[in-house]
Design a protein around this motif. Structure first.
Motif, short mmCIF file in Angstrom:
data_model
loop_
_atom_site.label_atom_id
_atom_site.label_comp_id
_atom_site.label_asym_id
_atom_site.label_seq_id
_atom_site.Cartn_x
_atom_site.Cartn_y
_atom_site.Cartn_z
N PHE A 1 0.83 -1.20 0.00
CA PHE A 1 0.00 0.00 0.00
C PHE A 1 0.87 1.26 0.00
O PHE A 1 0.64 2.18 -0.78
CB PHE A 1 -0.92 -0.02 1.22
N ILE A 2 1.88 1.29 0.86
CA ILE A 2 2.75 2.45 0.97
C ILE A 2 3.51 2.71 -0.34
O ILE A 2 3.67 3.86 -0.75
CB ILE A 2 3.74 2.28 2.15
N HIS B 1 2.57 2.25 -3.32
CA HIS B 1 1.71 2.68 -4.42
C HIS B 1 0.85 3.89 -4.10
O HIS B 1 0.08 4.34 -4.93
CB HIS B 1 0.83 1.52 -4.89
N ARG B 2 0.98 4.45 -2.92
CA ARG B 2 0.15 5.58 -2.52
C ARG B 2 0.98 6.85 -2.50
O ARG B 2 2.11 6.85 -2.03
CB ARG B 2 -0.41 5.35 -1.12
N GLU B 3 0.39 7.91 -3.02
CA GLU B 3 1.06 9.21 -2.97
C GLU B 3 1.09 9.71 -1.52
O GLU B 3 0.12 9.52 -0.79
CB GLU B 3 0.31 10.23 -3.84
#
Length: 69
Positions: free
Chosen positions: A59-60, A62-64
């Motif tokens: 998650f981290i 791929h997340r802005e």
């Protein structure tokens, strides 16, 4: 600050809720002179199972970021 809390959350890559023990690293109270600054807290995982850890890492990656230094 310094309290240990249990949190339950979901991560898109993992199809179940995760429960983790976390250490409160920082807090931010609501400030009426800065209404756009969202109150909240920063948590550090201190106990998280390996499946949940892997899902959080995905998650981290791929997340802005929400905040920038």
């Amino acid at each position: 600050l310094g309290d240990v809390v249990e949190v339950t959350f979901s991560v898109p890559a993992l199809h179940r809720n995760c429960t983790a023990m976390c250490l409160v690293q920082w807090t931010r109270e609501y400030n009426p002179s800065m209404p756009d600054m969202i109150p909240g807290m920063g948590l550090k995982f201190v106990k998280l199972d390996s499946d949940a850890r892997a899902a959080v890492e995905i998650f981290i990656k791929h997340r802005e970021p929400i905040f920038y230094d």
